[in-house]
Design a protein around this motif. Sequence first.
Motif, PDB file in Angstrom:
ATOM      1  N   LYS A  72       0.835  -1.204   0.000  1.00 24.03           N
ATOM      2  CA  LYS A  72       0.000   0.000   0.000  1.00 24.03           C
ATOM      3  C   LYS A  72       0.870   1.255   0.000  1.00 24.03           C
ATOM      4  O   LYS A  72       0.607   2.205  -0.750  1.00 24.03           O
ATOM      5  N   LYS A  73       1.905   1.256   0.829  1.00 19.74           N
ATOM      6  CA  LYS A  73       2.802   2.412   0.887  1.00 19.74           C
ATOM      7  C   LYS A  73       3.489   2.629  -0.463  1.00 19.74           C
ATOM      8  O   LYS A  73       3.581   3.759  -0.948  1.00 19.74           O
ATOM      9  N   ASP A  74       3.940   1.552  -1.093  1.00 15.65           N
ATOM     10  CA  ASP A  74       4.569   1.652  -2.416  1.00 15.65           C
ATOM     11  C   ASP A  74       3.591   2.203  -3.451  1.00 15.65           C
ATOM     12  O   ASP A  74       3.952   3.041  -4.284  1.00 15.65           O
ATOM     13  N   MET A  75       2.346   1.735  -3.406  1.00 14.93           N
ATOM     14  CA  MET A  75       1.332   2.211  -4.346  1.00 14.93           C
ATOM     15  C   MET A  75       1.057   3.701  -4.142  1.00 14.93           C
ATOM     16  O   MET A  75       0.910   4.456  -5.113  1.00 14.93           O
ATOM     17  N   GLN A  76       0.998   4.143  -2.890  1.00 15.48           N
ATOM     18  CA  GLN A  76       0.775   5.560  -2.599  1.00 15.48           C
ATOM     19  C   GLN A  76       1.940   6.397  -3.109  1.00 15.48           C
ATOM     20  O   GLN A  76       1.737   7.463  -3.685  1.00 15.48           O
ATOM     21  N   ASN A  77       3.166   5.901  -2.915  1.00 18.71           N
ATOM     22  CA  ASN A  77       4.347   6.624  -3.406  1.00 18.71           C
ATOM     23  C   ASN A  77       4.352   6.719  -4.924  1.00 18.71           C
ATOM     24  O   ASN A  77       4.701   7.759  -5.484  1.00 18.71           O
ATOM     25  N   GLU A  78       3.956   5.641  -5.599  1.00 16.68           N
ATOM     26  CA  GLU A  78       3.874   5.652  -7.061  1.00 16.68           C
ATOM     27  C   GLU A  78       2.859   6.684  -7.536  1.00 16.68           C
ATOM     28  O   GLU A  78       3.105   7.419  -8.495  1.00 16.68           O
ATOM     29  N   ARG A  79       1.690   6.755  -6.844  1.00 21.75           N
ATOM     30  CA  ARG A  79       0.671   7.750  -7.219  1.00 21.75           C
ATOM     31  C   ARG A  79       1.189   9.166  -7.007  1.00 21.75           C
ATOM     32  O   ARG A  79       0.950  10.042  -7.832  1.00 21.75           O
ATOM     33  N   LYS A  80       1.897   9.393  -5.899  1.00 20.37           N
ATOM     34  CA  LYS A  80       2.434  10.730  -5.635  1.00 20.37           C
ATOM     35  C   LYS A  80       3.429  11.134  -6.716  1.00 20.37           C
ATOM     36  O   LYS A  80       3.405  12.269  -7.200  1.00 20.37           O
ATOM     37  N   LYS A  81       4.313  10.200  -7.093  1.00 18.58           N
ATOM     38  CA  LYS A  81       5.294  10.491  -8.142  1.00 18.58           C
ATOM     39  C   LYS A  81       4.605  10.811  -9.465  1.00 18.58           C
ATOM     40  O   LYS A  81       4.981  11.742 -10.166  1.00 18.58           O
ATOM     41  N   LYS A  82       3.565  10.014  -9.793  1.00 17.63           N
ATOM     42  CA  LYS A  82       2.843  10.244 -11.041  1.00 17.63           C
ATOM     43  C   LYS A  82       2.164  11.602 -11.013  1.00 17.63           C
ATOM     44  O   LYS A  82       2.224  12.357 -11.984  1.00 17.63           O
ATOM     45  N   ASN A  83       1.513  11.933  -9.899  1.00 16.91           N
ATOM     46  CA  ASN A  83       0.833  13.224  -9.780  1.00 16.91           C
ATOM     47  C   ASN A  83       1.825  14.373  -9.873  1.00 16.91           C
ATOM     48  O   ASN A  83       1.545  15.394 -10.497  1.00 16.91           O
ATOM     49  N   MET A  84       2.996  14.216  -9.237  1.00 17.57           N
ATOM     50  CA  MET A  84       4.011  15.255  -9.289  1.00 17.57           C
ATOM     51  C   MET A  84       4.511  15.417 -10.728  1.00 17.57           C
ATOM     52  O   MET A  84       4.645  16.528 -11.229  1.00 17.57           O
ATOM     53  N   HIS A  85       4.758  14.295 -11.395  1.00 17.35           N
ATOM     54  CA  HIS A  85       5.208  14.323 -12.788  1.00 17.35           C
ATOM     55  C   HIS A  85       4.166  15.000 -13.669  1.00 17.35           C
ATOM     56  O   HIS A  85       4.499  15.858 -14.499  1.00 17.35           O
ATOM     57  N   ASP A  86       2.895  14.632 -13.492  1.00 18.08           N
ATOM     58  CA  ASP A  86       1.823  15.241 -14.270  1.00 18.08           C
ATOM     59  C   ASP A  86       1.753  16.746 -14.015  1.00 18.08           C
ATOM     60  O   ASP A  86       1.528  17.528 -14.937  1.00 18.08           O
ATOM     61  N   HIS A  96       4.840  27.232 -21.547  1.00 20.05           N
ATOM     62  CA  HIS A  96       5.097  27.299 -22.990  1.00 20.05           C
ATOM     63  C   HIS A  96       3.971  28.024 -23.726  1.00 20.05           C
ATOM     64  O   HIS A  96       4.224  28.846 -24.600  1.00 20.05           O
ATOM     65  N   PHE A  97       2.728  27.727 -23.347  1.00 19.67           N
ATOM     66  CA  PHE A  97       1.590  28.329 -24.032  1.00 19.67           C
ATOM     67  C   PHE A  97       1.049  29.544 -23.299  1.00 19.67           C
ATOM     68  O   PHE A  97       0.020  30.097 -23.676  1.00 19.67           O
ATOM     69  N   LYS A  98       1.747  29.936 -22.222  1.00 22.28           N
ATOM     70  CA  LYS A  98       1.397  31.117 -21.429  1.00 22.28           C
ATOM     71  C   LYS A  98      -0.065  31.125 -20.981  1.00 22.28           C
ATOM     72  O   LYS A  98      -0.793  32.082 -21.152  1.00 22.28           O
ATOM     73  N   THR A  99      -0.468  29.992 -20.394  1.00 22.75           N
ATOM     74  CA  THR A  99      -1.816  29.911 -19.832  1.00 22.75           C
ATOM     75  C   THR A  99      -1.725  29.952 -18.319  1.00 22.75           C
ATOM     76  O   THR A  99      -0.678  29.719 -17.736  1.00 22.75           O
ATOM     77  N   ASN A 100      -2.832  30.206 -17.701  1.00 25.03           N
ATOM     78  CA  ASN A 100      -2.875  30.235 -16.242  1.00 25.03           C
ATOM     79  C   ASN A 100      -3.600  29.039 -15.658  1.00 25.03           C
ATOM     80  O   ASN A 100      -3.999  29.036 -14.514  1.00 25.03           O
ATOM     81  N   SER A 101      -3.794  28.000 -16.465  1.00 26.09           N
ATOM     82  CA  SER A 101      -4.490  26.821 -15.996  1.00 26.09           C
ATOM     83  C   SER A 101      -3.696  26.146 -14.906  1.00 26.09           C
ATOM     84  O   SER A 101      -2.489  25.943 -15.023  1.00 26.09           O
ATOM     85  N   ARG A 102      -4.376  25.781 -13.823  1.00 27.32           N
ATOM     86  CA  ARG A 102      -3.711  25.091 -12.731  1.00 27.32           C
ATOM     87  C   ARG A 102      -3.697  23.595 -13.009  1.00 27.32           C
ATOM     88  O   ARG A 102      -4.641  23.072 -13.565  1.00 27.32           O
ATOM     89  N   PRO A 103      -2.650  22.919 -12.569  1.00 26.99           N
ATOM     90  CA  PRO A 103      -2.615  21.455 -12.763  1.00 26.99           C
ATOM     91  C   PRO A 103      -3.771  20.783 -12.045  1.00 26.99           C
ATOM     92  O   PRO A 103      -4.152  21.191 -10.950  1.00 26.99           O
ATOM     93  N   ASN A 104      -4.300  19.751 -12.649  1.00 19.31           N
ATOM     94  CA  ASN A 104      -5.399  18.977 -12.064  1.00 19.31           C
ATOM     95  C   ASN A 104      -4.818  17.777 -11.339  1.00 19.31           C
ATOM     96  O   ASN A 104      -4.828  16.684 -11.844  1.00 19.31           O
ATOM     97  N   ILE A 105      -4.283  18.003 -10.147  1.00 21.01           N
ATOM     98  CA  ILE A 105      -3.634  16.937  -9.365  1.00 21.01           C
ATOM     99  C   ILE A 105      -4.657  16.344  -8.426  1.00 21.01           C
ATOM    100  O   ILE A 105      -5.351  17.040  -7.705  1.00 21.01           O
ATOM    101  N   LYS A 106      -4.732  15.019  -8.461  1.00 25.53           N
ATOM    102  CA  LYS A 106      -5.706  14.304  -7.624  1.00 25.53           C
ATOM    103  C   LYS A 106      -5.053  13.844  -6.356  1.00 25.53           C
ATOM    104  O   LYS A 106      -3.972  13.471  -6.256  1.00 25.53           O
TER     105      LYS A 106
END
Length: 106
Positions: A72-86, A96-106
């Motif tokens: 479970k801890k490994d799965m949570q860490n993987e999700r955090k890394k993916k969310n951070m990467h996203d 790059h496109f000069k937008t103000n859209s905020r990341p949609n991090i879950k």
Amino acid sequence: MASYRDKKVITIGIVHELTGLSERRIRYYEERGLIFPERTTRGTRKYSFSDIELLIKIANKREEGVQTNEIKKDMQNERKKKNMHDGIIQGQLNAHFKTNSRPNIK
């Protein structure tokens, strides 16, 4: 639109047949917070192909002696890394496109 791999349409009996895991073991992994099936209005669990792949991965780790809390801890860490990467990718796109859209991090 969700990928066919993520649609929750498979019953626990079919999951049992595909994975070789007992229904009791599948429910145990749910209780431990490792898998999250959807429930129908009548309470029937529904799984996706992605869930089946995850269950096989969990079963393999258990066979190697890894405890469920470690999995479970490994799965949570993987999700955090993916969310951070996203979030980083989204930030780069915004810059790059000069937008103000905020990341949609879950």
